[in-house]
Each structure stands twice: as C-alpha cells, then as structure tokens.
Write a protein that holds these residues in place. Structure first.
Motif, PDB file in Angstrom:
ATOM      1  N   GLY A  40       0.676  -1.373   0.109  1.00  0.00           N
ATOM      2  CA  GLY A  40      -0.038   0.022  -0.014  1.00  0.00           C
ATOM      3  C   GLY A  40       0.732   1.428  -0.070  1.00  0.00           C
ATOM      4  N   LYS A  41       2.071   1.194  -0.022  1.00  0.00           N
ATOM      5  CA  LYS A  41       3.025   2.324   0.053  1.00  0.00           C
ATOM      6  C   LYS A  41       2.773   3.293  -0.946  1.00  0.00           C
ATOM      7  CE  LYS A  41       7.115  -0.111  -1.472  1.00  0.00           C
ATOM      8  NZ  LYS A  41       6.542  -1.528  -1.775  1.00  0.00           N
ATOM      9  N   THR A  42       2.872   2.833  -2.247  1.00  0.00           N
ATOM     10  CA  THR A  42       2.816   3.643  -3.426  1.00  0.00           C
ATOM     11  C   THR A  42       1.153   4.411  -3.674  1.00  0.00           C
ATOM     12  OG1 THR A  42       4.320   2.450  -4.806  1.00  0.00           O
ATOM     13  CG2 THR A  42       2.586   3.646  -6.135  1.00  0.00           C
ATOM     14  N   THR A  43       0.264   3.383  -3.420  1.00  0.00           N
ATOM     15  CA  THR A  43      -1.132   3.963  -3.121  1.00  0.00           C
ATOM     16  C   THR A  43      -1.195   5.204  -2.027  1.00  0.00           C
ATOM     17  OG1 THR A  43      -2.219   2.055  -3.368  1.00  0.00           O
ATOM     18  CG2 THR A  43      -3.662   3.424  -2.471  1.00  0.00           C
ATOM     19  N   LEU A  44      -0.480   4.884  -1.024  1.00  0.00           N
ATOM     20  CA  LEU A  44      -0.425   6.145  -0.014  1.00  0.00           C
ATOM     21  C   LEU A  44       0.179   7.360  -0.520  1.00  0.00           C
ATOM     22  CD1 LEU A  44      -1.026   6.993   2.856  1.00  0.00           C
ATOM     23  CD2 LEU A  44       1.316   6.152   3.647  1.00  0.00           C
ATOM     24  N   LEU A  45       1.230   7.321  -1.474  1.00  0.00           N
ATOM     25  CA  LEU A  45       2.000   8.270  -2.024  1.00  0.00           C
ATOM     26  C   LEU A  45       1.381   9.072  -2.909  1.00  0.00           C
ATOM     27  CD1 LEU A  45       5.144   9.379  -1.806  1.00  0.00           C
ATOM     28  CD2 LEU A  45       5.344   8.402  -4.162  1.00  0.00           C
ATOM     29  N   ARG A  46       0.348   8.130  -3.750  1.00  0.00           N
ATOM     30  CA  ARG A  46      -0.422   8.584  -4.776  1.00  0.00           C
ATOM     31  C   ARG A  46      -1.550   9.455  -4.256  1.00  0.00           C
ATOM     32  NH1 ARG A  46      -0.343   7.138  -9.997  1.00  0.00           N
ATOM     33  NH2 ARG A  46      -2.531   7.080 -10.160  1.00  0.00           N
ATOM     34  N   MET A  47      -2.106   9.171  -2.921  1.00  0.00           N
ATOM     35  CA  MET A  47      -2.899   9.972  -2.357  1.00  0.00           C
ATOM     36  C   MET A  47      -2.442  11.266  -1.906  1.00  0.00           C
ATOM     37  SD  MET A  47      -5.578   7.693  -0.282  1.00  0.00           S
ATOM     38  CE  MET A  47      -6.722   6.558  -1.054  1.00  0.00           C
ATOM     39  N   LEU A  48      -1.282  11.254  -1.377  1.00  0.00           N
ATOM     40  CA  LEU A  48      -0.483  12.653  -0.962  1.00  0.00           C
ATOM     41  C   LEU A  48      -0.462  13.513  -2.410  1.00  0.00           C
ATOM     42  CD1 LEU A  48       2.135  11.240   1.499  1.00  0.00           C
ATOM     43  CD2 LEU A  48       0.163  12.895   2.141  1.00  0.00           C
ATOM     44  N   ALA A  49      -0.132  12.783  -3.467  1.00  0.00           N
ATOM     45  CA  ALA A  49       0.064  13.642  -4.571  1.00  0.00           C
ATOM     46  C   ALA A  49      -1.325  14.162  -5.203  1.00  0.00           C
ATOM     47  CB  ALA A  49       0.828  12.869  -5.683  1.00  0.00           C
ATOM     48  N   GLY A  50      -2.116  13.506  -4.816  1.00  0.00           N
ATOM     49  CA  GLY A  50      -3.478  14.051  -5.442  1.00  0.00           C
ATOM     50  C   GLY A  50      -4.274  13.103  -6.708  1.00  0.00           C
ATOM     51  N   PHE A  51      -3.187  12.236  -6.833  1.00  0.00           N
ATOM     52  CA  PHE A  51      -3.738  11.022  -7.935  1.00  0.00           C
ATOM     53  C   PHE A  51      -4.795  10.196  -7.601  1.00  0.00           C
ATOM     54  CE2 PHE A  51       0.866  11.665  -9.233  1.00  0.00           C
ATOM     55  CZ  PHE A  51       0.779  12.788  -9.815  1.00  0.00           C
ATOM     56  N   GLU A  52      -4.910   9.961  -6.339  1.00  0.00           N
ATOM     57  CA  GLU A  52      -5.979   9.090  -6.120  1.00  0.00           C
ATOM     58  C   GLU A  52      -6.727   9.448  -4.711  1.00  0.00           C
ATOM     59  OE1 GLU A  52      -6.891   6.242  -7.000  1.00  0.00           O
ATOM     60  OE2 GLU A  52      -4.938   5.533  -8.560  1.00  0.00           O
ATOM     61  N   GLN A  53      -8.228   9.231  -4.834  1.00  0.00           N
ATOM     62  CA  GLN A  53      -9.178   9.808  -3.756  1.00  0.00           C
ATOM     63  C   GLN A  53      -9.354   8.737  -2.663  1.00  0.00           C
ATOM     64  OE1 GLN A  53     -12.423  11.588  -5.400  1.00  0.00           O
ATOM     65  NE2 GLN A  53     -13.394  12.161  -3.587  1.00  0.00           N
TER      66      GLN A  53
END
Length: 354
Positions: A40-53
């Motif tokens: 889940g680490k990349t999913t977490l990063l993508r959320m911080l970036a604004g790519f995932e909700q």
C-alpha cells in the motif's frame, strides 16, 4: 507545512489497499515509507500527490482538507514535487527546459521564483550538479544524470512537500549510493518535507528521519531508523528490516533461555517487544551474534554454509531444527562446531520458568 492523514482507507473494488492509516508529517521531515510490493505504500504516496481519492478518511495540508471521500484538491494546487521511478523525462525538452516547466506551469509557484525564473533554474541546476549540462537532451544523459534532472524539476517551484516513488530502483548499486548522498544534500539545503517510498531497507535506514513500515495496507511500526532496526515490535519488522533470526526458547523473569543452549546464561529481555515474549521467541540480528569455537556457554550449532564478503563472512549455522544467519569476521569452515551467544549477558544460578 504539516500533513495529517486521518483514518485513510482506500478500496479498489473488493481489494482494501489501505486500512485506517493515521500519519502526521512535520515540516521539513524526511519520512520513508518502507514495505514489500503490494503493501500500500505507493497508493499512499499517490493520495498525498492527489492522484487517488480516499474511500474514507481525510488528508489535511496546513490544516486544510485536500482529500476525502467527498472531494479532491488536484496535484497542481498542492505545492508538491514528485520524482518517479522511471525518471519520466520528456524527450523533446533539454535539461534547462525540464526545470523551467514547473516554474511556469505549477499554480502554486511563488511569485518570487516566477519573477526571477532564470536565476532559479541556474541555482537549482547548480544544486544538483548539472549546470554544465543545461542544454543536453535526455538521450544524451546517463542514468544518474537523468535522476538529477528529475530531482531538479521536482524542486524547481520550491515545493513544501517532495514525493519520491522508489527513485533509485532502476540505478546500479554504486550509483544508488551516490544518489542517496545527493538526495540527502537536497533535503538539507531545501528543507522541504520528503516522503520517500521504497522497498529497500538500506535506503530507508540511511536517509530518513523517520521510517513507516507498512504491511497489508496498514502501518506495522513507525519510528526512527534506530528504533526500527534495533527494537522491532513484530516478527514482520524484525525479519523485513533487521533480517533478524527468531530464536525459539523460553522467557523467564531472569531473561530468555534459547532452546538447545548448554548452560543457564540468559539473554536480557530489556527493550524486547512483548510480542516476542508472548510467542517464545527472541529476535537476533545476524551481526548481533558472537561466534566461538572453544566454549560451551551458549547455543550450539554447526556451520552449514559460508559466504565470503571481504571483511566479514556470512554463515548459515544449523542449531537443532533452526538454521540461523550469522555475520562475523571470524573465519570458519563448513562443518565446524560453534557456540552462539549474545554479548554482555549476565549469568544466573538457575532457571526459574514462569
């Protein structure tokens, strides 16, 4: 700029990628998100970036909600920079133009940088050691130079948060060591907060102020590199980060007595997590063991395999039903009988089991 993640969950269909993640990142902090593939680490990063909700929970930046199940602030409005695993350079732009792009296109770029664009670009290129390559195209650069361009582009607009997604994984071993130093230098000079995703324990230990170890979409343990490495709280952290052997035995009020030990020398239980005491195990790093061939005071074993590593050897030691990994400068041969112990143990007169 402080960042808070509150009860963050993310589901992709029936798959739960993140499960109630709570995390605070302080201004200027270097945080490494460490874990195996699929944690889940990349999913977490993508959320911080604004790519995932997020499916539930919220992310706050400077106490402003930027992501929740009800809304999402886009990446260009978050004042972030991002370095990707595969560099993601544009083939039609030279080095100077790569650094220029975020300054002109990021909505959160400070006016002081926009008004002195050329100076900012030259300062950033000097910071990453690329001043002499400003007119080069990506195909004319080495792997390390491309990664420096990616870092320069990410910091050009002076982001408050720099996100890095396994940025060194495609580089060779020697170059990775050089780039670690470069990233540490950039962090010291820019003081941007960094969230650095990696599956490489040595990268996280070497660079981060704090490490977040993830497993199955949850935070398994968080702490300084020293805390994570020396004092793991679970079996997963002990094995994944410290590469620890889990020695089986019995815990008593006096300490730990490993199965197969010839004498009653206990291993101290100070700072050992309750998890291990409840499960009758003791985590021992490969470099923590002391090897001896002329003593019976400890755990008996036989050398099953030897790997020469220059100043030290990596041994596989067969002790009863367990095979233990030991790192030591002591030269031994396959078949040698040895005794394993933990240094600075205090002898006791008798075992008193609970």
């Amino acid at each position: 700029m402080s960042i808070q993640l509150n009860e963050i969950c993310k589901a992709f269909g029936r798959f739960q990628a993140l499960k109630s993640v709570n995390l605070t990142i302080a201004e200027g902090e270097f945080v490494a998100i460490l874990g195996p593939s699929g944690c889940g680490k990349t999913t977490l990063l993508r959320m911080l970036a604004g790519f995932e909700q997020p499916s539930s929970g919220e992310i706050r930046i400077q106490d402003k909600v930027v992501a929740s199940a009800h809304g999402l602030t886009p990446p260009e409005k978050r004042r972030i920079g991002m370095v990707f695993q595969n560099f993601a350079l544009w083939p039609h732009m030279n080095v100077y133009e790569h650094v220029q792009f975020p300054i002109r296109n990021h909505k959160e770029t400070p006016s002081s940088i926009r008004e002195h664009e050329d100076k900012r670009i030259k300062d950033v290129l000097e910071l990453v050691g690329l001043s002499h390559l400003s007119k080069r195209m990506p195909h004319e650069l080495s792997g390390g130079q491309k990664q420096r361009v990616a870092i320069a582009r990410a910091i050009a607009s002076e982001p408050s948060l720099l996100l890095m997604d396994e940025p060194l994984s495609s580089l060779d071993a020697m170059l990775r060591m050089d780039m670690r130093r470069e990233i540490q230098s950039v962090h010291r000079k820019t003081r941007s907060a960094i969230v650095y995703v990696t599956h490489d324990q040595s990268e996280a230990l070497a660079m981060a102020d704090r490490i977040i170890v993830m497993k199955d979409g949850q935070i398994e343990q968080a702490g300084t590199p020293e805390e994570i490495y020396l004092y793991p709280q679970t079996e997963f952290v002990a094995k994944f980060v410290s590469k620890s052997n889990l020695v089986h035995g019995q815990w008593t009020p006096n300490g730990f007595f490993p199965d197969g030990a010839e004498t009653g020398l206990p291993w101290t239980g100070e700072k050992i997590s309750p998890y291990f005491k409840e499960n009758g195990t003791y985590p021992v790093r490969p470099d923590q063991f002391e090897l001896a061939s002329d003593s019976t005071a400890g755990l008996q074993g036989t050398v099953a395999n030897v790997q020469f590593q220059g100043k030290e050897f990596i041994y596989d030691i067969q002790s009863g039903a367990q095979q233990l990994e030991v790192v030591s400068p002591v030269p031994l041969q396959i078949g040698d009988t040895v005794t394993l112990s933990i240094p600075l143990q205090k002898p006791v007169k008798e075992k008193s089991y609970v």
